[in-house]
Design an enzyme around this catalytic site. Sequence first.
Site, PDB file in Angstrom:
ATOM      1  N   GLU A   1       1.652  24.017 116.659  1.00  0.00           N
ATOM      2  CA  GLU A   1       2.574  23.173 116.010  1.00  0.00           C
ATOM      3  C   GLU A   1       4.047  23.954 116.282  1.00  0.00           C
ATOM      4  OE1 GLU A   1       4.183  19.789 115.001  1.00  0.00           O
ATOM      5  OE2 GLU A   1       2.064  20.102 115.701  1.00  0.00           O
TER       6      GLU A   1
ATOM      7  N   TYR B   1      -1.309  29.130 124.511  1.00  0.00           N
ATOM      8  CA  TYR B   1      -2.114  29.001 123.564  1.00  0.00           C
ATOM      9  C   TYR B   1      -1.282  28.314 122.387  1.00  0.00           C
ATOM     10  CZ  TYR B   1      -6.511  29.321 121.401  1.00  0.00           C
ATOM     11  OH  TYR B   1      -7.809  29.206 120.872  1.00  0.00           O
TER      12      TYR B   1
ATOM     13  N   SER C   1       0.235  32.414 117.953  1.00  0.00           N
ATOM     14  CA  SER C   1      -1.216  32.355 118.927  1.00  0.00           C
ATOM     15  C   SER C   1      -2.126  33.274 118.407  1.00  0.00           C
ATOM     16  CB  SER C   1      -0.733  32.260 120.049  1.00  0.00           C
ATOM     17  OG  SER C   1       0.365  31.460 120.625  1.00  0.00           O
ATOM     18  N   ARG C   2      -1.625  34.247 117.672  1.00  0.00           N
ATOM     19  CA  ARG C   2      -2.633  35.629 117.267  1.00  0.00           C
ATOM     20  C   ARG C   2      -3.335  35.370 116.088  1.00  0.00           C
ATOM     21  NH1 ARG C   2       1.964  38.706 119.744  1.00  0.00           N
ATOM     22  NH2 ARG C   2       1.260  39.925 121.512  1.00  0.00           N
TER      23      ARG C   2
ATOM     24  N   HIS D   1       5.286  25.970 118.427  1.00  0.00           N
ATOM     25  CA  HIS D   1       5.782  25.785 119.907  1.00  0.00           C
ATOM     26  C   HIS D   1       5.980  24.088 120.032  1.00  0.00           C
ATOM     27  CE1 HIS D   1       2.843  28.966 120.743  1.00  0.00           C
ATOM     28  NE2 HIS D   1       4.049  29.542 121.221  1.00  0.00           N
TER      29      HIS D   1
ATOM     30  N   GLY E   1      12.265  30.061 118.575  1.00  0.00           N
ATOM     31  CA  GLY E   1      11.709  29.887 117.181  1.00  0.00           C
ATOM     32  C   GLY E   1      12.238  30.962 116.345  1.00  0.00           C
ATOM     33  N   GLU E   2      12.701  30.827 115.208  1.00  0.00           N
ATOM     34  CA  GLU E   2      13.091  31.851 114.150  1.00  0.00           C
ATOM     35  C   GLU E   2      11.848  32.763 113.741  1.00  0.00           C
ATOM     36  OE1 GLU E   2      15.363  30.158 111.135  1.00  0.00           O
ATOM     37  OE2 GLU E   2      17.046  29.901 112.000  1.00  0.00           O
TER      38      GLU E   2
ATOM     39  N   MET F   1       4.418  31.881 125.616  1.00  0.00           N
ATOM     40  CA  MET F   1       2.990  32.503 126.261  1.00  0.00           C
ATOM     41  C   MET F   1       1.865  31.780 126.239  1.00  0.00           C
ATOM     42  SD  MET F   1       4.024  36.619 125.736  1.00  0.00           S
ATOM     43  CE  MET F   1       3.349  36.599 124.281  1.00  0.00           C
TER      44      MET F   1
HETATM   45  P1  PAJ Z   1       5.410  32.967 122.070  1.00  0.00           P
HETATM   46  O1  PAJ Z   1       4.793  33.840 121.179  1.00  0.00           O
HETATM   47  O2  PAJ Z   1       4.256  31.911 122.728  1.00  0.00           O
HETATM   48  O3  PAJ Z   1       6.378  31.904 121.428  1.00  0.00           O
HETATM   49  C1  PAJ Z   1       7.143  30.913 121.998  1.00  0.00           C
HETATM   50  C2  PAJ Z   1       8.438  30.586 121.254  1.00  0.00           C
HETATM   51  O4  PAJ Z   1       7.706  29.809 120.176  1.00  0.00           O
HETATM   52  C3  PAJ Z   1       9.159  31.697 120.826  1.00  0.00           C
HETATM   53  O5  PAJ Z   1      10.461  31.144 120.840  1.00  0.00           O
HETATM   54  C4  PAJ Z   1       8.675  31.696 119.375  1.00  0.00           C
HETATM   55  O6  PAJ Z   1       9.644  32.131 118.420  1.00  0.00           O
HETATM   56  C5  PAJ Z   1       8.230  30.218 119.302  1.00  0.00           C
HETATM   57  N1  PAJ Z   1       7.237  30.153 118.044  1.00  0.00           N
HETATM   58  C6  PAJ Z   1       6.171  30.735 117.719  1.00  0.00           C
HETATM   59  N2  PAJ Z   1       5.644  30.821 116.756  1.00  0.00           N
HETATM   60  C7  PAJ Z   1       6.367  29.777 115.810  1.00  0.00           C
HETATM   61  C8  PAJ Z   1       6.504  29.048 114.512  1.00  0.00           C
HETATM   62  N3  PAJ Z   1       5.313  29.273 113.770  1.00  0.00           N
HETATM   63  N4  PAJ Z   1       7.333  28.258 114.377  1.00  0.00           N
HETATM   64  C9  PAJ Z   1       8.322  27.939 115.110  1.00  0.00           C
HETATM   65  N5  PAJ Z   1       8.437  28.871 116.397  1.00  0.00           N
HETATM   66  C10 PAJ Z   1       7.568  29.577 116.496  1.00  0.00           C
HETATM   67  O7  PAJ Z   1       7.963  34.426 122.061  1.00  0.00           O
HETATM   68  C11 PAJ Z   1       7.249  34.538 123.059  1.00  0.00           C
HETATM   69  O8  PAJ Z   1       6.143  33.629 123.391  1.00  0.00           O
HETATM   70  C12 PAJ Z   1       7.646  35.262 124.325  1.00  0.00           C
HETATM   71  O9  PAJ Z   1       8.095  36.599 124.098  1.00  0.00           O
HETATM   72  C13 PAJ Z   1       8.732  34.714 125.407  1.00  0.00           C
HETATM   73  C14 PAJ Z   1       9.910  34.302 124.743  1.00  0.00           C
HETATM   74  C15 PAJ Z   1       8.055  33.434 125.705  1.00  0.00           C
HETATM   75  C16 PAJ Z   1       8.857  35.874 126.527  1.00  0.00           C
HETATM   76  O10 PAJ Z   1       7.500  35.938 127.240  1.00  0.00           O
END
Ligand code: PAJ
Length: 301
Positions: free
Chosen positions: A35, A32, A187-188, A37, A148-149, A30
């Site tokens: 690291e 923003y 992102s939050r 992502h 991501g987990e 989504m």
């Molecule tokens: P978003 O919150 O942007 O996350 C995108 C992907 O990045 C997800 O698979 C999430 O698990 C992973 N991710 C986020 N923060 C992480 C972190 N600290 N370490 C490892 N991976 C991380 O999740 C979504 O978007 C949405 O629900 C989406 C799957 C895109 C559907 O709209």
Amino acid sequence: MQVIDRVDGFRKELDAARVAGRTVGLVPTMGYLHEGHASLIRRSAAECDVTAVTVFVNPLQFGAHEDLASYPRDLDRDVAIAEDAGAVLVFAPAVEEMYPGGPVLTSIHVAAVSEGMEGASRPGHFDGVATVVAKLFAIAGPCRAYFGEKDYQQLAVVRRMAADLSLPVDVFGCPIVREADGLAMSSRNVYLSPEQRAAATVLHRALEAGAAGLAHSTDLAHSTDLAHSSDVMAAVVASESLVHLDYAEVIETDHEYRLLIAARVGKTRLIDNLGVAKFFDAGSEASGSISTESRLRRDAD
Ligand code: PAJ
């Protein structure tokens, strides 16, 4: 690096790549980007010939009183981060491009796996996630997709959906990337004031404390240990007045215990989780009691 905002254009690029014999890796986001992502994008780029990142704040997965309108956005920065991590395509469609007829009439519901935890706290959320991810898979036709987990239950929902619908994609889960003080990247996190940001580390501290109790047992933990572990997590969170616990749960899978936590810091809702490996003696697996929660990870890895 190509940035595409049309469904047709994105589909054509990836179809052409596959026709040329190249493997396609998809990283849905989504935006923003941080690291966490970037770690998914790097893994995809290492394993696939072509890596595409999608940036789409999906209205379907937000509840009426959630942060859809305020969700942070910065496409230029996202494109730079995606490119740096090895992506060659970014798909960033407008809402009207993804849902041209208004809200979709077709929705994907993954029963059981979507229930409890995030599913209980955010009704309809996983239907929105499953629907948009199925749509992105249908458009991109990826060979491999990376999640991501961090969003542990989401990963389970996506895996189960892909398996149930025989989608032509292999779903991979990647470890949680954290800040130096343990806070899971999200992102939050940008919503947090300095005081809230400091308090938010309590989620990871609670997970560590809950895991410490479980890690002591070299054999299968009993349900009382699991309940005790969630009590420990709740008590640690209660020590931080700025943080309000939503849930602290421990689930058992074939090979590990997974501690999961969700809490509110002001208006910001944060989630995190931690796995604790089981240490089996030879032959003990057969006697291991697998809770119903193992459905969450039955298709894992
Ligand atoms: P978003 O919150 O942007 O996350 C995108 C992907 O990045 C997800 O698979 C999430 O698990 C992973 N991710 C986020 N923060 C992480 C972190 N600290 N370490 C490892 N991976 C991380 O999740 C979504 O978007 C949405 O629900 C989406 C799957 C895109 C559907 O709209």
